[in-house]
Design a protein around this motif. Sequence first.
Motif, short mmCIF file in Angstrom:
data_model
loop_
_atom_site.label_atom_id
_atom_site.label_comp_id
_atom_site.label_asym_id
_atom_site.label_seq_id
_atom_site.Cartn_x
_atom_site.Cartn_y
_atom_site.Cartn_z
N VAL A 92 0.86 -1.19 0.00
CA VAL A 92 0.00 0.00 0.00
C VAL A 92 0.89 1.23 0.00
CG1 VAL A 92 -1.76 1.31 1.24
CG2 VAL A 92 -1.84 -1.19 1.24
N ASP A 93 0.63 2.14 -0.93
CA ASP A 93 1.39 3.38 -1.04
C ASP A 93 0.50 4.54 -0.65
OD1 ASP A 93 2.76 5.66 -1.76
OD2 ASP A 93 3.33 4.95 -3.75
N ASN A 94 0.78 5.14 0.51
CA ASN A 94 0.07 6.32 0.96
C ASN A 94 0.87 7.60 0.75
OD1 ASN A 94 -2.47 5.29 2.18
ND2 ASN A 94 -1.07 4.17 3.52
N GLY A 95 1.86 7.54 -0.12
CA GLY A 95 2.70 8.71 -0.37
C GLY A 95 3.89 8.75 0.55
N SER A 96 3.71 9.27 1.74
CA SER A 96 4.83 9.38 2.69
C SER A 96 4.95 8.17 3.59
CB SER A 96 4.67 10.64 3.55
OG SER A 96 3.50 10.56 4.35
N VAL A 97 3.95 7.30 3.56
CA VAL A 97 3.97 6.08 4.37
C VAL A 97 3.56 4.90 3.49
CG1 VAL A 97 3.01 4.89 6.37
CG2 VAL A 97 3.39 7.36 6.47
N LEU A 98 4.41 3.87 3.46
CA LEU A 98 4.14 2.71 2.63
C LEU A 98 4.32 1.44 3.47
CD1 LEU A 98 6.18 4.86 0.93
CD2 LEU A 98 5.35 3.45 -0.96
N THR A 99 3.51 0.42 3.18
CA THR A 99 3.61 -0.85 3.89
C THR A 99 3.53 -1.99 2.87
OG1 THR A 99 1.20 -0.83 4.25
CG2 THR A 99 2.59 -0.03 6.05
N SER A 100 4.18 -3.10 3.19
CA SER A 100 4.14 -4.25 2.27
C SER A 100 3.80 -5.51 3.03
CB SER A 100 5.49 -4.43 1.57
OG SER A 100 6.38 -5.18 2.38
N ALA A 101 3.37 -6.51 2.26
CA ALA A 101 3.21 -7.85 2.81
C ALA A 101 4.59 -8.49 2.95
CB ALA A 101 2.28 -8.67 1.90
N GLY A 102 4.64 -9.81 3.11
CA GLY A 102 5.91 -10.43 3.45
C GLY A 102 6.74 -10.91 2.28
N LYS A 103 8.02 -11.14 2.56
CA LYS A 103 8.98 -11.80 1.67
C LYS A 103 8.99 -11.20 0.26
CE LYS A 103 9.94 -14.40 5.16
NZ LYS A 103 11.15 -14.13 5.96
N ALA A 104 8.44 -11.91 -0.72
CA ALA A 104 8.51 -11.43 -2.11
C ALA A 104 7.82 -10.09 -2.27
CB ALA A 104 7.88 -12.46 -3.05
N ALA A 105 6.75 -9.83 -1.52
CA ALA A 105 6.06 -8.54 -1.61
C ALA A 105 6.94 -7.40 -1.12
CB ALA A 105 4.76 -8.58 -0.81
#
Length: 309
Positions: free
Chosen positions: A143-156
Amino acid sequence: MPTVALAATDGMLHFELALAHEVFGADGVVSPWYDLAICGSAPVTLGRFHLVPDHGLDHLARADTVIVPGWTDVDVDPPEDLVDAVRAAHEAGARVASLCTGAFVLAAAGLLDGRRATTHWAHTEELAARYPRVEVDPDVLYVDNGSVLTSAGKAAAMDLCLHLVRLDHGSAVANTLARRLVVPPHRAGGQAQFVSTPVPTTDDHPLTALLPWITRRLDRPLTVVDLARQANMSTRTLGRHFHASTGTTPLRWLLTQRIRRAQEMLETTDDSVDVIAAATGMGTAATLRRHFNRTVGVPPDTYRRTFRA
């Protein structure tokens, strides 16, 4: 040169930390690339690995981008000094990205309050329960919120890192790096976390020959019937294989490839939008502009000016 600070403390996952180091510490892909710093309050133990940081955690606030790798034990609150340093970095204007369960650190720092976020699918329920102000999406890669981004695990986590490179240096550079790392050049953040086969891995996979065949013909008006005929299967069977292998439909996958090809041409050629529309199978400049703006977020001309600058 863009600066990237990689947070490192005891209890982090060494895979995600090494992955980020490989992407942002790579040499010879572009020039300038990134100025990478590893930041921690003390020597770090990651399983059987030992790491001596370059700087203290306060150095995170001096970076353009801060990467927070995964957290091993999500049942234990992350260290307060790490949480405070990540919060301070964001307040100082840094772009902050978490890999895998690093989202728990961002959530503890309050950076995910009121924002959509993700983490490894096995821990999304825990993240949502512990931080109810976070809108947890368990079904996406990142998820890209611009200044804050999060990802799932490993390959993601790799997908998110390549996404950051694409934002900073363009699709051509991100694709070059992906080829060097022998990973898929682009998987959209909205793609499902769990698919049975993320990419064809064997010669006898039903899509192994079809996907290259498609990418060599992006300038042609391809239909699902055309793809099914080439793969010697029904349209229903084709759709089932595409969903299992890519998490999306044949036409959506095809549109993504057309947009990526358009990005590369905008970055590396002086071709007009009309020429690029024809070369990517969009037909007209108006059609390209509509799909490009909806997918990338800016018109083709603005995209070209950004990366040419």
